[in-house]
Design an enzyme around this catalytic site. Structure first.
Site, short mmCIF file in Angstrom:
data_model
loop_
_atom_site.label_atom_id
_atom_site.label_comp_id
_atom_site.label_asym_id
_atom_site.label_seq_id
_atom_site.Cartn_x
_atom_site.Cartn_y
_atom_site.Cartn_z
N GLY A 1 25.19 19.46 -46.95
CA GLY A 1 24.24 20.31 -47.66
C GLY A 1 24.76 20.71 -49.03
O GLY A 1 25.66 20.07 -49.57
N GLY B 1 29.73 8.81 -51.05
CA GLY B 1 30.10 8.80 -52.47
C GLY B 1 31.55 8.38 -52.65
O GLY B 1 32.42 8.76 -51.86
N HIS C 1 24.43 13.74 -54.43
CA HIS C 1 23.76 13.44 -53.15
C HIS C 1 22.43 12.74 -53.40
O HIS C 1 22.06 11.82 -52.67
CB HIS C 1 23.50 14.73 -52.36
N ALA D 1 23.01 16.37 -57.68
CA ALA D 1 22.55 15.06 -58.16
C ALA D 1 23.37 13.89 -57.58
O ALA D 1 22.87 12.77 -57.48
CB ALA D 1 22.60 15.03 -59.69
N VAL E 1 29.03 10.59 -59.53
CA VAL E 1 28.09 11.12 -60.54
C VAL E 1 28.80 12.29 -61.24
O VAL E 1 29.42 13.14 -60.58
CB VAL E 1 26.78 11.59 -59.88
N ASP F 1 34.75 10.93 -52.69
CA ASP F 1 35.64 11.16 -51.55
C ASP F 1 36.24 9.81 -51.13
O ASP F 1 35.99 9.30 -50.04
CB ASP F 1 34.87 11.79 -50.40
#
Ligand code: PAF
Length: 287
Positions: free
Chosen positions: A37, A154, A43, A41, A183, A157
């Protein structure tokens, strides 16, 4: 099951599994985007990538996983913004949001865990003991429940990606992991749900991480390959901003997370540092 306009919200593993199995009858891949959660941007880019490959068949999980936080970490204050998250997930192309309770994913406390030995104590796993055990355990639960063809993560990580790739391989899961680029804000700061913790002054100091990443990229582009030289150069960038306290600066093989002597295409350069009470990470895959 509740509904936020066209995106379904489900809370149980049984509902997630039923959604996935009902779609499996028709052609086309099913995609999962696991998140905690506080969507931003970064995600949204994962959800959009998933939706372009699996239109109408994208689930986003939203679960702040207590197991991947250490006792003195930020589980209690981790940002939670469920309504805004559902709106962002929907606008980026999610069909379903899976938002389980802790009891739903860890029934009766749960006694089964996933450990990726040899990788789960490297990089963030070294600084945050038990962190990758928590990540691997929850992602295994999500992949077993949703049985997605694709799961999107992403590159920010990057160590997590290495741990999860190895887990998927070892457990013979059929999901393919798709890794999407980092990003960044226009000033270079890698997007993170934890950036909201930073004051304006801390945010300026946090740019040290992306500055170090860019410096290493340009040294490699100009021919420098020695890991010890590159790490020393990154240390100099941090030395100019002592308020960014280095946790690690590493050049590693992206599969094994073991240190390399020489940077080659695909080598991971990764940094972690704290600014105030906020721990930040950044990285690049060297070309
Ligand atoms: O990357 C994250 O947000 C989390 O580690 C993940 C993969 C959703 C597991 O809780």
């Amino acid at each position: 099951m509740t509904r936020s306009s066209s995106t379904k919200i489900v809370r149980t593993v049984a509902e997630l599994r039923e959604w996935s199995r009902s779609l499996r009858a028709a052609d086309g891949p099913i995609a999962l985007v696991p998140t905690m959660g506080a969507l931003h941007a970064g995600h949204a880019s994962l959800i959009r990538a998933a939706a372009s490959t699996a239109p109408g068949r994208v689930a986003v999980s939203i679960f702040v996983n207590p197991m991947q936080f250490g006792p003195n970490e930020d589980f209690a204050r981790y940002p939670r913004s469920f309504d805004a998250d559902c709106a962002l997930a929907e606008s980026a192309g999610a069909s379903l949001v899976f938002a389980p309770s802790v009891e739903e994913l860890y029934p009766n406390g749960a006694a089964t865990f996933v450990e990726v030995e040899g990788l789960d104590n490297r990089l963030d796993g070294h600084s945050r003991p038990g962190h990758f055990r928590g990540v691997a355990t929850v992602v295994a639960k999500l992949l077993i429940a949703a049985e997605p063809d694709l799961a999107f993560f992403g590159q920010k990580d990057a160590a997590q990606v290495a741990v999860l790739r190895r887990m998927v391989c070892d457990l013979r899961l059929s999901t393919r992991l798709v890794v999407c680029p980092i990003v960044r804000d226009p000033d270079g700061l890698a997007l993170s749900s934890r950036n909201v913790y930073l004051s304006a002054a801390e945010r300026a100091r946090a740019l040290t991480l992306s500055r170090a990443v860019r410096h290493i990229e340009s040294l490699v582009a100009s021919g420098q390959r020695s890991a010890s030289v590159l790490i020393e150069e990154a240390r100099k960038v941090f030395a100019a901003e002592p308020a960014a306290r280095v946790d690690y600066i590493e050049l590693v093989d992206w599969s094994t997370l073991l240190p390399v002597d020489t940077a080659t295409p695909g080598t991971l350069f990764a940094v972690a540092a704290s600014v105030g009470s906020t721990r930040l990470i950044d990285n690049t895959i060297l070309r």
